[in-house]
Design a protein around this motif. Sequence first.
Motif, PDB file in Angstrom:
ATOM      1  N   UNK A 218       0.821  -1.228   0.000  1.00  0.00           N
ATOM      2  CA  UNK A 218       0.000   0.000   0.000  1.00  0.00           C
ATOM      3  C   UNK A 218       0.846   1.265   0.000  1.00  0.00           C
ATOM      4  N   UNK A 219       1.946   1.267   0.773  1.00  0.00           N
ATOM      5  CA  UNK A 219       2.677   2.528   0.886  1.00  0.00           C
ATOM      6  C   UNK A 219       3.416   2.902  -0.402  1.00  0.00           C
ATOM      7  N   UNK A 221       2.105   2.133  -3.455  1.00  0.00           N
ATOM      8  CA  UNK A 221       1.009   2.647  -4.292  1.00  0.00           C
ATOM      9  C   UNK A 221       0.688   4.077  -3.869  1.00  0.00           C
ATOM     10  N   UNK A 222       0.676   4.292  -2.526  1.00  0.00           N
ATOM     11  CA  UNK A 222       0.386   5.639  -2.013  1.00  0.00           C
ATOM     12  C   UNK A 222       1.452   6.630  -2.486  1.00  0.00           C
ATOM     13  N   UNK A 224       3.297   6.421  -5.102  1.00  0.00           N
ATOM     14  CA  UNK A 224       3.070   6.657  -6.546  1.00  0.00           C
ATOM     15  C   UNK A 224       1.953   7.661  -6.740  1.00  0.00           C
ATOM     16  N   UNK A 225       0.892   7.458  -5.964  1.00  0.00           N
ATOM     17  CA  UNK A 225      -0.257   8.356  -6.050  1.00  0.00           C
ATOM     18  C   UNK A 225       0.096   9.785  -5.680  1.00  0.00           C
ATOM     19  N   UNK A 226       1.059   9.934  -4.762  1.00  0.00           N
ATOM     20  CA  UNK A 226       1.467  11.282  -4.350  1.00  0.00           C
ATOM     21  C   UNK A 226       2.510  11.869  -5.296  1.00  0.00           C
ATOM     22  N   UNK A 227       2.829  11.103  -6.319  1.00  0.00           N
ATOM     23  CA  UNK A 227       3.684  11.639  -7.379  1.00  0.00           C
ATOM     24  C   UNK A 227       5.179  11.502  -7.128  1.00  0.00           C
ATOM     25  N   UNK A 228       5.578  10.622  -6.204  1.00  0.00           N
ATOM     26  CA  UNK A 228       7.019  10.422  -5.962  1.00  0.00           C
ATOM     27  C   UNK A 228       7.644   9.856  -7.243  1.00  0.00           C
ATOM     28  N   UNK A 232      13.175   7.391  -7.511  1.00  0.00           N
ATOM     29  CA  UNK A 232      13.219   7.582  -6.061  1.00  0.00           C
ATOM     30  C   UNK A 232      12.325   6.563  -5.349  1.00  0.00           C
ATOM     31  N   UNK A 236      14.480   4.723  -2.814  1.00  0.00           N
ATOM     32  CA  UNK A 236      14.296   5.283  -1.472  1.00  0.00           C
ATOM     33  C   UNK A 236      13.198   4.562  -0.691  1.00  0.00           C
ATOM     34  N   UNK A 237      12.157   4.097  -1.411  1.00  0.00           N
ATOM     35  CA  UNK A 237      11.021   3.490  -0.719  1.00  0.00           C
ATOM     36  C   UNK A 237      11.036   1.962  -0.810  1.00  0.00           C
TER      37      UNK A 237
ATOM     38  N   UNK B  74      -3.564   6.214 -11.060  1.00  0.00           N
ATOM     39  CA  UNK B  74      -2.796   5.032 -10.645  1.00  0.00           C
ATOM     40  C   UNK B  74      -3.169   3.843 -11.524  1.00  0.00           C
ATOM     41  N   UNK B 101      -1.624  15.736 -11.410  1.00  0.00           N
ATOM     42  CA  UNK B 101      -1.638  14.695 -10.370  1.00  0.00           C
ATOM     43  C   UNK B 101      -1.517  15.307  -8.988  1.00  0.00           C
ATOM     44  N   UNK B 105      -5.413  14.337  -4.943  1.00  0.00           N
ATOM     45  CA  UNK B 105      -4.694  13.442  -4.040  1.00  0.00           C
ATOM     46  C   UNK B 105      -5.643  12.430  -3.420  1.00  0.00           C
ATOM     47  N   UNK B 108      -5.733   6.822   1.321  1.00  0.00           N
ATOM     48  CA  UNK B 108      -6.034   5.411   1.118  1.00  0.00           C
ATOM     49  C   UNK B 108      -6.851   4.797   2.248  1.00  0.00           C
ATOM     50  N   UNK B 113      -0.980   1.071   6.410  1.00  0.00           N
ATOM     51  CA  UNK B 113      -0.209   0.446   5.343  1.00  0.00           C
ATOM     52  C   UNK B 113       0.265   1.443   4.306  1.00  0.00           C
ATOM     53  N   UNK B 114      -0.431   2.574   4.200  1.00  0.00           N
ATOM     54  CA  UNK B 114      -0.068   3.524   3.141  1.00  0.00           C
ATOM     55  C   UNK B 114       1.072   4.459   3.544  1.00  0.00           C
ATOM     56  N   UNK B 115       1.528   4.349   4.807  1.00  0.00           N
ATOM     57  CA  UNK B 115       2.656   5.181   5.252  1.00  0.00           C
ATOM     58  C   UNK B 115       3.904   4.312   5.288  1.00  0.00           C
ATOM     59  N   UNK B 116       4.976   4.799   4.684  1.00  0.00           N
ATOM     60  CA  UNK B 116       6.228   4.033   4.676  1.00  0.00           C
ATOM     61  C   UNK B 116       6.707   3.831   6.113  1.00  0.00           C
ATOM     62  N   UNK B 131       8.672  16.890  -5.377  1.00  0.00           N
ATOM     63  CA  UNK B 131       8.235  17.194  -6.745  1.00  0.00           C
ATOM     64  C   UNK B 131       8.160  18.706  -6.934  1.00  0.00           C
ATOM     65  N   UNK B 176      -0.090  14.549   4.612  1.00  0.00           N
ATOM     66  CA  UNK B 176       0.707  14.221   3.423  1.00  0.00           C
ATOM     67  C   UNK B 176      -0.061  14.569   2.148  1.00  0.00           C
TER      68      UNK B 176
END
Lengths: 322, 272
Positions: A218-219, A221-222, A224-228, A232, A236-237, B74, B101, B105, B108, B113-116, B131, B176
């Motif tokens: 998930x993180x 995909x997230x 990617x969704x935030x445009x990283x 990187x 990085x991830x 996505x 994009x 925003x 999720x 799970x969506x936070x690293x 960015x 975020x």
Amino acid sequence: MIRFLARRLAYAVFLLLGVSLLTFVLIDLAPGQYLAEMRLNPQISVQTLSALESQYGLNQPLPVRYARWLGSVSRGELGFSFEYNSAVWPLIKVRVRNTLILTITALICSWSLAISIGLWSAVRHDRWEDRIFGVGTSLLLATPNILIGLGLLAFALHVRWLPTGGMNSLGLGEAGVFVRAKDLALHLLLPVAALVAGALPLLVRHVRSAMVGVLNSSFIVAARGHGVPRFRLLLRHALPAAMNPLISLLGVSVGTLLSGSLLIEVIMSWPGLGPMLLQAILERDPYIVIAAVMFSTLFLVVGNLFSDVLLYGSDPRIKCEP
Amino acid sequence: MQTDLASPATKTETLLYVTGLSKRYLRGGLLSRRRTQVQALHSVELTLRAGSTLALIGASGSGKSTLARCLVCLEKADTGEIWFAGKNLLTLTNHELAPFRQQIQLIFQDPAGSLNPRLNAIEVISEPLLIAGLGKRERRARALELMELVGLPAGWGSQLPCEFSGGQRRRLAIARALALEPKVLILDEALTGLDLSIQAQISNLLLELQSALSLSYLLISHDFGLVAHLADEVAVLHQGKIVEMATTQQWLQNVHSLSSEALVACFAGSGQ
């Protein structure tokens, strides 16, 4: 961190002691000993044999021999070679260095390639490029190391510009550092290629599967969704997240490469521990065998310790755990 | 189906306009005998007005999350148009798409799970700011600002996501998502699984942020109470199609489609 290291070092010392004791017992249980062939020679008297036995300490019980060996380890001698009539350490130190040069080079090359190919393969998951690499790694995995080594030797003989054995060319006595380094690199090429080809398929598969798992999480995909940005995102991830099982594998791969290198050294005449260990086994020279086993164990232990420290440093969550 | 809200006549006041959006997935491998197509979205029509909240409701598997992922690019939709700021996003290249994009925003379904897990709160929030080309110090300052905006103390900036509670992680995910100053936030079940008091706090925070930052929300939720509290309009998605679209008030009073009736009956049965 210091407590963690101290605990790991204490485990390592116990492991080394355990392995040394086990090696001693197993060598003692193995049939035949260094003086066995001399006994068959009618020209050598029984008195001479018993004098040699008491000189080498072979008439002593196992615990005494083990204690004497531990004493020699503390003096930095690592026992006594009957064949070379010398302390073991001066005999094997150059060999240990050579084996380390080969193994560490192979380790760096195989991991660099495995990470690059595994990452690329994971990004192209289930596409034709990934499938081709999957078939390639399967084929390589099924090929014995000895066959890879012999194939590479045949290739070197065919092209004629690659050295087929040894570590240095003759006549480089006065040559500069660069020429020597180039010569060493050229001599390393074949044994390193053989070791890398043996280790690579397993490493690539591990890197790929770890990365595929992380890239679907998930993180990622997230992010990617935030445009990283893609590069990187991968480095990085995704890569750090996939690193935990890979770092653990790093310690194990040191052992795999080392055992592979002992065989490849024999095939490719690399002056490392492998040929010496083989000769010592054939000559029944026990302390060289024990020293070679101990160094192999030491490399493995240091490899695992290094991967533990890396894991501790790379994953901040480990520090959160009580 | 009420289509007046999505009609081209209202496009001028709309922020996001979706028309004819379809997406299908192939199930089964290349050599599989049971290779089937799943039509996740079928000619979806949708309009999101500036500064408003549109709730997207539907049963599990109706295509809500697929639609959300298509809107933030996505997933690539097979056909249709997604109009935003005068551009059809589906015709843009990746490079051309980048600034758009940032404007849409997604928060999720699973914030934990969506936070690293390896990045601390400041790094999590400041990652999208790369960015925007901000320097390290500016990113940090902006991240701290956003933490305060969503009600997280700045002193927690060096903590890892695993050290936050469920509600705090939602706030972190919202911070975020706000980092790039978007115009549209898609909340994919972003308040599911929270206890009522935390849910109320987060929904109030969302309302405050909406009025302060002129945000538009696409709220994907199963929670009718939340829909009634936050949404201005409701769209019902059933088997990949929008079967009903109305204002929240109208929809709650006068359910039109069979699937809406089923949904209401289902939630009435569960006590919501």
